[in-house]
Write a protein that holds these residues in place. Structure first.
Motif, PDB file in Angstrom:
ATOM      1  N   TYR A  78       0.836  -1.187   0.000  1.00  0.00           N
ATOM      2  CA  TYR A  78       0.000   0.000   0.000  1.00  0.00           C
ATOM      3  C   TYR A  78       0.875   1.243   0.000  1.00  0.00           C
ATOM      4  CZ  TYR A  78      -4.067  -2.820   1.338  1.00  0.00           C
ATOM      5  OH  TYR A  78      -5.091  -3.745   1.362  1.00  0.00           O
ATOM      6  N   GLN A 127       0.665   5.285   1.127  1.00  0.00           N
ATOM      7  CA  GLN A 127      -0.128   6.237   1.884  1.00  0.00           C
ATOM      8  C   GLN A 127       0.496   7.620   1.778  1.00  0.00           C
ATOM      9  OE1 GLN A 127      -0.574   5.609   6.155  1.00  0.00           O
ATOM     10  NE2 GLN A 127      -2.624   6.492   6.096  1.00  0.00           N
ATOM     11  N   GLY A 160      -2.154  12.672   4.702  1.00  0.00           N
ATOM     12  CA  GLY A 160      -3.545  13.060   4.833  1.00  0.00           C
ATOM     13  C   GLY A 160      -4.539  12.137   4.141  1.00  0.00           C
ATOM     14  N   LYS A 161      -4.055  10.996   3.654  1.00  0.00           N
ATOM     15  CA  LYS A 161      -4.949  10.086   2.927  1.00  0.00           C
ATOM     16  C   LYS A 161      -4.887   8.683   3.512  1.00  0.00           C
ATOM     17  CE  LYS A 161      -4.742  12.510  -1.493  1.00  0.00           C
ATOM     18  NZ  LYS A 161      -4.549  12.374  -2.959  1.00  0.00           N
ATOM     19  N   GLY A 162      -5.850   7.868   3.126  1.00  0.00           N
ATOM     20  CA  GLY A 162      -5.836   6.473   3.530  1.00  0.00           C
ATOM     21  C   GLY A 162      -4.897   5.664   2.659  1.00  0.00           C
ATOM     22  N   PRO A 163      -4.585   4.436   3.054  1.00  0.00           N
ATOM     23  CA  PRO A 163      -3.704   3.578   2.254  1.00  0.00           C
ATOM     24  C   PRO A 163      -4.332   3.262   0.901  1.00  0.00           C
ATOM     25  CG  PRO A 163      -3.941   2.732   4.488  1.00  0.00           C
ATOM     26  CD  PRO A 163      -4.975   3.803   4.317  1.00  0.00           C
ATOM     27  N   PHE A 187      -4.143   0.870  -2.426  1.00  0.00           N
ATOM     28  CA  PHE A 187      -3.653  -0.406  -2.945  1.00  0.00           C
ATOM     29  C   PHE A 187      -2.733  -0.164  -4.138  1.00  0.00           C
ATOM     30  CE2 PHE A 187      -4.074  -4.897  -3.953  1.00  0.00           C
ATOM     31  CZ  PHE A 187      -3.894  -4.930  -5.325  1.00  0.00           C
ATOM     32  N   PHE A 237       3.597   0.658   2.876  1.00  0.00           N
ATOM     33  CA  PHE A 237       3.393  -0.424   3.831  1.00  0.00           C
ATOM     34  C   PHE A 237       3.261  -1.750   3.102  1.00  0.00           C
ATOM     35  CE2 PHE A 237       2.689   1.947   7.677  1.00  0.00           C
ATOM     36  CZ  PHE A 237       2.122   3.150   7.278  1.00  0.00           C
TER      37      PHE A 237
END
Lengths: 113, 114
Positions: free
Chosen positions: A36, A38, A41-44, A46, A89
């Motif tokens: 992932y 990231q 300020g954002k989500g992970p 894909f 990640f």
């Protein structure tokens, strides 16, 4: 323990270089792995995944390599761009009853123009 | 892929209060999860949200602190109860979509407890 570790917490590269981010996972029974990205300020987001019956998978500018013998996963980014700057990640999916996803500690990739 | 909407996206909360976060997905999903990401850290699984039954919590997380509901396949809520500054985190909804079996995340709910 329940952890997926990364060797390099911060990786600095020049624009145009190839980047390699490494990850050591803990559970030899894991059958699915995901990288992932990231951004601040954002989500992970894909990027790419690989199943344990494969040792390599390629996407657009990214390649994931899996070495089950030493429980090692890597993400290769070709021709790295400033927009690739983010925290990356790795995650492994444990085959427990609810298929838990366990995350590594993260590597920050800094790309200089 | 899936569009995962979380509300609120950000909030500043008073110590001792509770806040409920909503997660809505636009696709058919098989599983839904809630994660916490403390500042500068990786993601930690809080619980698996089970449709129509009690969530399955990970070690260190309890229902009284993080009650979860999942009344249908595409919607879930996470409540952070009796908040303290240590609860200041990003709370992320994650889903496994039926097609492709890939795991996606929402943009997160960024909570600051003062």
């Amino acid at each position: 323990g329940e952890s997926v570790g990364l060797h390099l917490p911060t990786l600095s590269v020049q624009e145009g270089d190839n980047s390699i981010i490494n990850c050591a996972y803990s559970n030899s029974a894991s059958d699915y792995f995901i990288w992932y990205k990231q951004e601040s300020g954002k989500g992970p987001q894909f990027i790419i995944d690989i199943r344990s019956n494969m040792d390599k998978r390629q996407g657009q500018r990214v390649t994931v390599l899996l070495n089950k013998t030493v429980k090692h996963l890597s993400l290769q980014i070709a021709a790295t761009q400033p927009g690739d700057s983010a925290v990356y990640f790795c995650a492994e999916k444990w085959n427990t009853g609810f298929q838990k996803l366990v995350f590594g500690t993260g590597t920050r990739l800094l790309v200089s123009p | 892929s899936a569009v995962i909407s979380q509300k609120p996206s950000r909030d500043i909360c008073q110590r001792g209060t509770s806040l409920t976060i909503q997660c809505q997905v636009d696709s058919q999903v098989t599983m839904m999860f809630w994660y916490r990401q403390q500042p500068g850290q990786s993601l930690t699984l809080i619980a698996t949200a089970n449709q129509g039954s009690e969530a399955t919590y990970e070690s260190g997380f309890v229902i009284d602190k993080f009650p979860i509901s999942r009344p249908n396949l595409t919607f879930s809520t996470l409540t952070v109860s009796n908040m303290s500054p240590e609860d200041s985190s990003i709370y992320l909804c994650s889903v496994v979509i039926t097609v492709g079996n890939t795991i996606y995340f929402g943009e997160g709910s960024w909570l600051t407890v003062v």
